[in-house]
Motif scaffolding. Structure first.
Motif, PDB file in Angstrom:
ATOM      1  N   GLY A 171       0.803  -1.216   0.000  1.00  0.00           N
ATOM      2  CA  GLY A 171       0.000   0.000   0.000  1.00  0.00           C
ATOM      3  C   GLY A 171       0.837   1.267   0.000  1.00  0.00           C
ATOM      4  N   ARG A 172       2.091   1.155  -0.381  1.00  0.00           N
ATOM      5  CA  ARG A 172       2.987   2.319  -0.427  1.00  0.00           C
ATOM      6  C   ARG A 172       3.099   2.782  -1.880  1.00  0.00           C
ATOM      7  NH1 ARG A 172       8.380   1.185   1.945  1.00  0.00           N
ATOM      8  NH2 ARG A 172       8.311  -0.661   0.665  1.00  0.00           N
ATOM      9  N   ALA A 173       2.028   3.437  -2.353  1.00  0.00           N
ATOM     10  CA  ALA A 173       1.932   3.843  -3.760  1.00  0.00           C
ATOM     11  C   ALA A 173       3.049   4.795  -4.159  1.00  0.00           C
ATOM     12  CB  ALA A 173       0.574   4.479  -4.028  1.00  0.00           C
ATOM     13  N   SER A 174       3.391   5.732  -3.287  1.00  0.00           N
ATOM     14  CA  SER A 174       4.430   6.697  -3.661  1.00  0.00           C
ATOM     15  C   SER A 174       5.785   6.013  -3.800  1.00  0.00           C
ATOM     16  CB  SER A 174       4.506   7.844  -2.656  1.00  0.00           C
ATOM     17  OG  SER A 174       4.883   7.368  -1.379  1.00  0.00           O
ATOM     18  N   VAL A 175       6.061   5.023  -2.958  1.00  0.00           N
ATOM     19  CA  VAL A 175       7.316   4.276  -3.067  1.00  0.00           C
ATOM     20  C   VAL A 175       7.323   3.469  -4.366  1.00  0.00           C
ATOM     21  CG1 VAL A 175       8.748   2.455  -2.039  1.00  0.00           C
ATOM     22  CG2 VAL A 175       7.698   4.203  -0.584  1.00  0.00           C
ATOM     23  N   GLN A 212       5.576  -4.783 -17.456  1.00  0.00           N
ATOM     24  CA  GLN A 212       5.238  -5.095 -16.068  1.00  0.00           C
ATOM     25  C   GLN A 212       5.164  -3.835 -15.212  1.00  0.00           C
ATOM     26  OE1 GLN A 212       4.471  -8.227 -14.759  1.00  0.00           O
ATOM     27  NE2 GLN A 212       4.415  -8.768 -16.913  1.00  0.00           N
ATOM     28  N   LEU A 213       6.111  -2.918 -15.415  1.00  0.00           N
ATOM     29  CA  LEU A 213       6.103  -1.664 -14.654  1.00  0.00           C
ATOM     30  C   LEU A 213       4.869  -0.833 -14.988  1.00  0.00           C
ATOM     31  CD1 LEU A 213       9.879  -0.688 -14.831  1.00  0.00           C
ATOM     32  CD2 LEU A 213       8.641  -1.550 -12.835  1.00  0.00           C
ATOM     33  N   SER A 214       4.460  -0.834 -16.254  1.00  0.00           N
ATOM     34  CA  SER A 214       3.255  -0.101 -16.654  1.00  0.00           C
ATOM     35  C   SER A 214       2.014  -0.667 -15.970  1.00  0.00           C
ATOM     36  CB  SER A 214       3.075  -0.126 -18.174  1.00  0.00           C
ATOM     37  OG  SER A 214       4.089   0.632 -18.802  1.00  0.00           O
ATOM     38  N   MET A 215       1.954  -1.983 -15.836  1.00  0.00           N
ATOM     39  CA  MET A 215       0.798  -2.583 -15.159  1.00  0.00           C
ATOM     40  C   MET A 215       0.773  -2.207 -13.679  1.00  0.00           C
ATOM     41  SD  MET A 215       0.158  -6.219 -17.038  1.00  0.00           S
ATOM     42  CE  MET A 215       1.781  -6.873 -16.736  1.00  0.00           C
ATOM     43  N   ILE A 216       1.936  -2.222 -13.049  1.00  0.00           N
ATOM     44  CA  ILE A 216       1.998  -1.816 -11.636  1.00  0.00           C
ATOM     45  C   ILE A 216       1.626  -0.350 -11.508  1.00  0.00           C
ATOM     46  CG2 ILE A 216       3.521  -1.494  -9.642  1.00  0.00           C
ATOM     47  CD1 ILE A 216       5.094  -3.960 -10.740  1.00  0.00           C
ATOM     48  N   GLN A 217       2.161   0.478 -12.402  1.00  0.00           N
ATOM     49  CA  GLN A 217       1.857   1.906 -12.382  1.00  0.00           C
ATOM     50  C   GLN A 217       0.350   2.122 -12.543  1.00  0.00           C
ATOM     51  OE1 GLN A 217       3.902   4.089 -15.426  1.00  0.00           O
ATOM     52  NE2 GLN A 217       3.321   6.068 -14.574  1.00  0.00           N
ATOM     53  N   SER A 218      -0.298   1.356 -13.402  1.00  0.00           N
ATOM     54  CA  SER A 218      -1.739   1.465 -13.596  1.00  0.00           C
ATOM     55  C   SER A 218      -2.489   1.164 -12.299  1.00  0.00           C
ATOM     56  CB  SER A 218      -2.194   0.509 -14.700  1.00  0.00           C
ATOM     57  OG  SER A 218      -3.595   0.544 -14.830  1.00  0.00           O
ATOM     58  N   ARG A 219      -2.090   0.106 -11.615  1.00  0.00           N
ATOM     59  CA  ARG A 219      -2.757  -0.255 -10.353  1.00  0.00           C
ATOM     60  C   ARG A 219      -2.526   0.795  -9.273  1.00  0.00           C
ATOM     61  NH1 ARG A 219      -0.041  -5.347 -11.197  1.00  0.00           N
ATOM     62  NH2 ARG A 219      -1.253  -6.476 -12.739  1.00  0.00           N
ATOM     63  N   VAL A 220      -1.304   1.336  -9.229  1.00  0.00           N
ATOM     64  CA  VAL A 220      -0.975   2.360  -8.232  1.00  0.00           C
ATOM     65  C   VAL A 220      -1.803   3.618  -8.487  1.00  0.00           C
ATOM     66  CG1 VAL A 220       0.875   3.941  -7.506  1.00  0.00           C
ATOM     67  CG2 VAL A 220       1.322   1.489  -7.676  1.00  0.00           C
ATOM     68  N   CYS A 221      -1.915   4.024  -9.753  1.00  0.00           N
ATOM     69  CA  CYS A 221      -2.704   5.213 -10.091  1.00  0.00           C
ATOM     70  C   CYS A 221      -4.190   4.985  -9.786  1.00  0.00           C
ATOM     71  CB  CYS A 221      -2.520   5.576 -11.564  1.00  0.00           C
ATOM     72  SG  CYS A 221      -0.880   6.206 -11.961  1.00  0.00           S
ATOM     73  N   ALA A 222      -4.681   3.782 -10.089  1.00  0.00           N
ATOM     74  CA  ALA A 222      -6.086   3.472  -9.803  1.00  0.00           C
ATOM     75  C   ALA A 222      -6.352   3.525  -8.305  1.00  0.00           C
ATOM     76  CB  ALA A 222      -6.456   2.104 -10.359  1.00  0.00           C
ATOM     77  N   ALA A 223      -5.437   2.990  -7.509  1.00  0.00           N
ATOM     78  CA  ALA A 223      -5.599   3.010  -6.052  1.00  0.00           C
ATOM     79  C   ALA A 223      -5.591   4.442  -5.519  1.00  0.00           C
ATOM     80  CB  ALA A 223      -4.496   2.200  -5.381  1.00  0.00           C
ATOM     81  N   ALA A 224      -4.845   5.315  -6.188  1.00  0.00           N
ATOM     82  CA  ALA A 224      -4.784   6.723  -5.771  1.00  0.00           C
ATOM     83  C   ALA A 224      -5.965   7.521  -6.307  1.00  0.00           C
ATOM     84  CB  ALA A 224      -3.473   7.348  -6.237  1.00  0.00           C
ATOM     85  N   GLY A 225      -6.813   6.892  -7.130  1.00  0.00           N
ATOM     86  CA  GLY A 225      -7.988   7.573  -7.670  1.00  0.00           C
ATOM     87  C   GLY A 225      -7.722   8.358  -8.941  1.00  0.00           C
ATOM     88  N   ASP A 226      -6.552   8.220  -9.520  1.00  0.00           N
ATOM     89  CA  ASP A 226      -6.209   8.926 -10.751  1.00  0.00           C
ATOM     90  C   ASP A 226      -6.503   8.003 -11.935  1.00  0.00           C
ATOM     91  OD1 ASP A 226      -5.179  10.412 -12.826  1.00  0.00           O
ATOM     92  OD2 ASP A 226      -3.249  10.806 -11.844  1.00  0.00           O
ATOM     93  N   ILE A 227      -7.787   7.942 -12.311  1.00  0.00           N
ATOM     94  CA  ILE A 227      -8.240   7.006 -13.334  1.00  0.00           C
ATOM     95  C   ILE A 227      -7.653   7.314 -14.711  1.00  0.00           C
ATOM     96  CG2 ILE A 227     -10.273   6.006 -14.475  1.00  0.00           C
ATOM     97  CD1 ILE A 227      -9.748   5.256 -11.432  1.00  0.00           C
ATOM     98  N   PRO A 228      -7.567   8.595 -15.149  1.00  0.00           N
ATOM     99  CA  PRO A 228      -6.947   8.843 -16.455  1.00  0.00           C
ATOM    100  C   PRO A 228      -5.491   8.343 -16.526  1.00  0.00           C
ATOM    101  CG  PRO A 228      -8.173  10.774 -15.765  1.00  0.00           C
ATOM    102  CD  PRO A 228      -8.148   9.826 -14.599  1.00  0.00           C
ATOM    103  N   ALA A 229      -4.719   8.569 -15.469  1.00  0.00           N
ATOM    104  CA  ALA A 229      -3.331   8.089 -15.455  1.00  0.00           C
ATOM    105  C   ALA A 229      -3.294   6.564 -15.414  1.00  0.00           C
ATOM    106  CB  ALA A 229      -2.578   8.674 -14.263  1.00  0.00           C
TER     107      ALA A 229
END
Length: 186
Positions: A122-126, A147-164
């Motif tokens: 749950g450490r999205a910024s890290v 793989q990094l893009s998929m993780i980035q997508s999940r991190v952005c979704a968890a942060a509520g940034d749906i466009p990102a």
């Protein structure tokens, strides 16, 4: 398959060094098995690599740690088993070892495990910082970028940034990629 490519590149690097060691080959194979999701086999091979390293006497040198590929394989296994503290410990040990003996292939796998681990904790910024570091300064293999893009997508979704999140999922690959489809669905 990406795991086979990873293994082939690692074994080629070991052979190019002039003296491939059994411990090195076992460690790279452990990492490939972790990538394939064969966790029990990956853990067994990482243990065998460490034992072979101990038997060769290389691990007894001052400042020497277990082979970095074995450490990342263990970290991957711990991460998949949701043993996040142990995964983080292995990544830190591997990071220290990579500081002494750089290996771009193993560093790429380390970034992936570190980003996934931070996301799982749950450490999205890290996770975002790890992804940025993984992509900075040098070209990265396409499998890692996906793989990094998929993780980035999940991190952005968890942060509520749906466009990102959608943009990152789109970078993960084409419509024929099951991983990218799952990232987009998420």
């Amino acid at each position: 398959d990406e795991a086979a490519s990873l293994l082939e590149a690692a074994v080629a690097a070991a052979i190019a060094s002039g003296r491939p060691e059994p411990a090195d080959c076992l460690a790279y194979l452990a990492l490939a098995e972790a990538w394939r999701g064969r966790l029990r086999r990956a853990a067994e091979l990482a243990d065998r690599a460490t034992a072979a390293l101990d038997a060769s006497g290389r691990s007894k040198r001052p400042g020497h740690s277990p082979h970095t590929a074995a450490l990342i394989a263990r970290a991957w296994v711990h991460l998949e088993r949701n043993e996040l503290r142990e995964a983080r410990r292995c990544v830190k040990q591997a990071d220290t070892a990579l500081g002494r003996t750089p290996d771009e292939l193993i560093a790429a796998a380390a970034y992936l495990v570190a980003a996934r681990g931070a996301q799982a904790e749950g450490r999205a910024s890290v996770a975002a910082q790890v992804i940025t570091r993984a992509r900075s300064g040098r070209p990265i293999p396409p499998w890692l970028d996906q793989q990094l893009s998929m993780i980035q997508s999940r991190v952005c979704a968890a942060a509520g940034d749906i466009p990102a999140a959608l943009a990152a999922a789109g970078q993960a690959g084409s419509e024929d990629s099951p991983e990218a489809a799952i990232a987009l669905a998420h």
